[in-house]
Design a protein around this motif. Structure first.
Motif, PDB file in Angstrom:
ATOM      1  N   ILE A 236     -14.409   8.942  -8.473  1.00  0.00           N
ATOM      2  CA  ILE A 236     -14.038   9.715  -9.668  1.00  0.00           C
ATOM      3  C   ILE A 236     -12.593   9.465 -10.094  1.00  0.00           C
ATOM      4  N   SER A 237     -11.765   8.941  -9.168  1.00  0.00           N
ATOM      5  CA  SER A 237     -10.403   8.567  -9.556  1.00  0.00           C
ATOM      6  C   SER A 237      -9.900   7.465  -8.638  1.00  0.00           C
ATOM      7  N   ASP A 238      -9.025   6.636  -9.181  1.00  0.00           N
ATOM      8  CA  ASP A 238      -8.461   5.490  -8.462  1.00  0.00           C
ATOM      9  C   ASP A 238      -7.027   5.355  -8.952  1.00  0.00           C
ATOM     10  N   VAL A 239      -6.080   5.871  -8.167  1.00  0.00           N
ATOM     11  CA  VAL A 239      -4.696   5.985  -8.615  1.00  0.00           C
ATOM     12  C   VAL A 239      -3.791   5.100  -7.764  1.00  0.00           C
ATOM     13  N   ARG A 240      -2.995   4.260  -8.442  1.00  0.00           N
ATOM     14  CA  ARG A 240      -2.037   3.420  -7.714  1.00  0.00           C
ATOM     15  C   ARG A 240      -0.709   4.146  -7.599  1.00  0.00           C
ATOM     16  N   GLN A 241      -0.209   4.259  -6.341  1.00  0.00           N
ATOM     17  CA  GLN A 241       1.046   4.963  -6.063  1.00  0.00           C
ATOM     18  C   GLN A 241       2.205   4.009  -5.790  1.00  0.00           C
TER      19      GLN A 241
END
Length: 257
Positions: A236-241
């Protein structure tokens, strides 16, 4: 990452289901097609990335971990690990891939009682047929890497929980795997040991090791360069930090990047 090099992990339209007919449970389903059928999960993980996979119980994160670790096979779809299509391998070949390509770190340490740290770390090399002198050299180097070179002769009951997990990390690294797969690696540790183990994983990633870590804790996920969240078997989400080629976030803060 070297130019033109394929991702360490390539997953294409992977599903995992249990049961049949109306009783079918889709543990990993991805988005739904217009007719409601599962389209599967697709995912690339580049060499040198540090990915945290998050989700509550029943989200599919354990199913995904088992597939990534070649402990289970998908119902449908393709999985390439370091360029090898693992979908066509038999159990013996999968066992070889697990031994050579994946370093496992589990919540429960999985150390052998009454066995020294050195012998624990040598174990995967013994399975791989490495000669005794070379096994010892590489195991000692791996223990030194996690700060336990002085504890090579200690058995699990002579080590703290954090030290036992560091032995497990050394054992996971000793075969120089393509990927370190850590399943809730700090789940049984106190806060001090948690920071120690995460610091080691941060430094391993900074030196180029690809890390995939399963966790349900935001504090742990903050160490990752990328955070993927699963709900009901779908991403549901794929976040690059942080960038793949740079240091992981916690180390970047330490050195002021």
């Amino acid at each position: 990452m070297a130019a033109g090099k394929p991702p360490v992990i390539q997953i294409r339209r992977v599903t995992k289901s249990y049961g049949h007919g109306d009783a079918t449970v889709h543990a990993l389903r991805g988005p739904s097609a217009p007719d409601g059928s599962p389209l599967g999960v697709s995912l690339d993980i580049e060499e040198g990335d540090f990915v945290a996979v998050m989700g509550s119980s029943g989200s599919g994160k354990s199913t995904l971990m088992n597939i990534l670790g070649c402990l289970d096979v998908p119902t449908a779809g393709r999985y390439l690990l370091d360029g090898i299509d693992v979908g066509h391998l038999d159990e013996g070949q999968l066992s070889l891939v697990r031994n050579r390509k994946i370093g496992f770190v589990f919540q429960s340490f999985n150390l052998v009682p009454r066995t020294t740290a050195l012998a624990q770390v040598e174990l995967p090399l013994a399975y791989a047929g490495v000669r005794a002198a070379e096994r010892r050299r590489r195991a000692l180097a791996a223990l030194s890497l996690v700060g336990l070179g002085e504890r090579a002769g200690h058995k699990p009951n002579q080590l703290s929980g954090g030290q036992q997990q560091r032995v497990a990390v050394a054992r996971a690294l000793v075969t120089s795997p393509a990927m370190l797969l850590a399943d809730e690696p700090t789940g049984n540790l106190d806060s001090h040991s948690t920071e120690e183990v995460l610091g080691i994983i941060d430094r391993l990633n900074a030196s180029g090791r690809t890390v995939v870590m399963i966790t349900h804790e935001d504090e742990v996920a903050r160490h990752a360069k990328r955070v993927i969240r699963l709900v009901d078997g779908a991403i549901i989400s794929d976040v690059r930090q942080a960038e793949v080629d740079g240091p992981p976030p916690a180390l970047a803060v330490e050195v002021g990047v």
